[in-house]
Design a protein around this motif. Structure first.
Motif: not given
Length: 619
Positions: A177, A181, A206-208, A248-249, A251
């Motif tokens: 995270r 994150g 996982y990232d945004r 990731i929001t 995790p």
């Protein structure tokens, strides 16, 4: 609306509008030091618009120069100078050229979906997965030499299992995270993806970063599907981001450990009936995938592809592609190439450690598709000059683009309140995105700049890094347009302009141009007036970062004048006068549903109903 007298545009009479399909070459010819000798040879250096002058005055010479530019650019970006020494001949470079052509063919057909891996996120200041596991190993106090041995063996899942066994899952998740994150810097390669693709993107990340770029701060622009819990179908009106291993929001719901991978893909053996393998199998068998930043070693996704091919026997599959870092020697290169081909993946190689070339290859694909639009009328956005469309087909094309316009017409001759500013600007951006019947006679630099300016203004009120990037792109395009008209091109100066300067400078230039009675085509004139109104709104917004400012009436008025000209030129339709309350009310009523349901899927047959109502009034 009412019928207006027949009109036509200069672009309907010749092919000058194709000039903007070569924007990359035009910019190179006019600005690049590499083109200096060519400008000297052709006597172009003293002209205010050398590229346009050559295009209009000596098309054969223009075409010859362009072909040499294209050859040189391909040699550079397809890594000829790096690949040639591997075998002492053109073998791998020629394979690159052939494979790039095959990719362009599939892109032109709309058959390609990007598959984005962790390598792309490195440009956004995120670590590679290997480096992240190294840091996780330090947090867990596991000897680095042991971690390195497992990484060399590709035992990533084992590393995670050992970290969790020693320090607990909560520690591992917390560090995931902390690292992934944050809001990263969207790399150029991701911006190029937003220019080439708008339908579906697959990712194991996982990232945004993809959400930041495709969503532009507006959640309703994108649809995020967690592949593990997939319960909804892709929304055709939005860009769908398929997050294969989680977001990731959340995790705690990401697929991280070996046990989780076993649950998602199968423990003892791969289970193609599970949600993620089933989804991967569907995309692998139904569309061409372009792998970017993916290791494509023996990970779980590769195991799915291999199993699908084994089960299918001699069945035909779509051709898949990957931008691949070239190897050090011919033997390793041949081995890697054979492995990828066994998975149905065609490699397009780039020079080792030149990861910037991934973005430049995407840019090359974008530009070459634009070039072909002047030669291949069947590509979207181009019509033959010699063979006009039959009236019914032209009307259908108009109605498709009119659907994007209808939410804005709900506010025709009305004041847009502050609460609706962001949505209105976003709806406006839909009109200026890519090609449409309403923008085809406007200079392409102005249209593309308008698109980027609207993205910046509609994103959020405080001009974040996304908005700054889009504003920078708009600034460059406006300066390119102004430079072609003999004005100073501030984008050529080596200076990092701030948000205020990038709105004040072109606003002053455009105002001076209009007051100086510069001769401009009518579509460009009205587009510039609209740009001016938006730049002034943006300057006010800079002083109100907490909330969106009310949209000034000038924006709505200038948009109405611009669209009124397009409607008159293309379909002999005239928008109602501002004092015609009755007809204006009819238009507002007709378009209210479009505004209320903006960015939602259309009801089947809705456009046909609108067409009958709209043109029934005109008949």
């Amino acid at each position: 609306m009412s019928r207006a007298s027949p009109t036509s545009s200069w672009c309907d009479k010749d092919q000058h509008h194709f000039f903007d399909h070569y924007a990359d070459f035009n910019a190179w010819l006019e600005e690049s030091d590499d083109a200096q000798s060519l400008r000297d040879d052709l006597g172009l250096d003293n002209l205010s618009q050398p590229a346009k002058a050559l295009f209009a005055g000596d098309k054969a010479q223009y075409d010859q120069a362009f072909e040499q530019y294209k050859i040189n650019r391909r040699q550079e970006l397809l890594s000829r100078d790096y690949l040639h020494p591997l075998t002492g001949d053109e073998h791998w470079f020629e394979r690159n050229v052939e494979h790039f052509e095959q990719l362009l063919l599939q892109l032109a057909k709309g058959n390609v979906l990007p598959f984005v891996g962790a390598g792309v996120s490195v440009g956004g200041r995120f670590p590679t997965w290997q480096n992240h596991l190294r840091q996780q190993g330090k947090t867990a106090n596991i000897p680095s030499e042991h971690i390195e041995a497992l990484l060399t063996a590709g035992e990533f899942e084992t590393i995670i299992a050992e970290i969790e066994a020693k320090r607990g899952r909560d520690v591992f998740v917390a560090e995931i995270r902390d690292v992934f994150g944050k809001s990263g810097t969207v790399p150029d390669a991701v911006w190029r993806l937003t220019e080439l693709f708008g339908d579906t993107v697959l990712t194991t990340n996982y990232d945004r970063l993809l959400e930041q770029a495709f969503g532009a701060g507006q959640e309703d622009r994108i649809q995020i599907i967690n592949a593990l819990m997939r319960s909804e179908q892709p929304d055709a009106k939005r860009t769908t981001l398929v997050k294969l291993h989680g977001d990731i929001t959340k995790p705690g719901k990401c697929i991280l450990s070996k046990n989780q991978y076993d649950d998602a893909y199968g423990a003892e053996s791969l289970d193609l009936s599970l949600p993620i393998p089933k989804l991967l199998s569907h995309y692998y068998q139904s569309t061409s995938l372009l792998f970017l930043g993916c290791s494509l070693n023996n990970d779980r996704t590769v195991q799915v592809f291999r199993a699908v091919r084994q089960q299918a026997g001699d069945a035909e599959f779509p051709q898949h592609f990957s931008f691949e870092q070239a190897c050090d020697n011919p033997e390793t290169m041949a081995e890697r190439n054979a492995m990828l081909e066994s998975l149905g993946i065609t490699a397009i190689w780039f020079e080792k450690d030149r990861f910037d070339l991934v973005e430049r290859l995407l840019e090359l694909a974008r530009d070459e598709l634009n070039h072909r639009r002047s030669l291949e009328p069947n590509l979207r956005g181009v019509k033959t000059v010699e063979e006009p469309e039959p009236e019914n087909l032209q009307l259908d094309a108009f109605m498709r683009d009119f659907a994007d316009l209808m939410p804005l017409l709900y506010w025709l001759h009305q004041t847009v309140p502050r609460s609706e500013t962001s949505k209105y600007l976003l709806a406006m951006q839909q009109v200026f995105y890519a090609w449409s019947i309403f923008t085809e006679t406007t200079d392409r630099s102005l249209v593309a700049g308008l698109d980027l300016l609207l993205r910046a203004l509609s994103n959020n009120p405080n001009f974040d890094s996304y908005a700054h990037g889009k504003l920078s792109g708009a600034f460059r395009l406006f300066q390119y347009y102004l430079g072609n008209l003999g004005e100073k091109n501030y984008a050529t100066e080596k200076y990092d302009w701030n948000n205020r300067e990038m709105m004040v400078i072109p606003a002053g230039q455009f105002e001076s141009m209009l007051s100086g009675k510069t001769s401009l085509p009518k579509p460009d004139y009205h587009a510039i007036r609209l740009i001016l109104a938006l730049l002034k709104h943006g300057q006010r917004q800079l002083h109100s970062p907490q909330q969106f400012c009310e949209l000034p009436p000038a924006v709505n008025i200038e948009l109405g004048d611009y669209l009124g000209l397009a409607l008159s030129t293309k379909l002999n339709l005239a928008t109602p006068d501002r004092l015609d309350d009755m007809l204006t009310g009819d238009i507002n009523s007709l378009c209210q549903n479009a505004w209320d349901n903006f960015n939602k899927p259309m009801e089947i047959g809705w456009l046909d109903k609108v067409k009958r109502r709209l043109f029934g009034k005109l008949g």
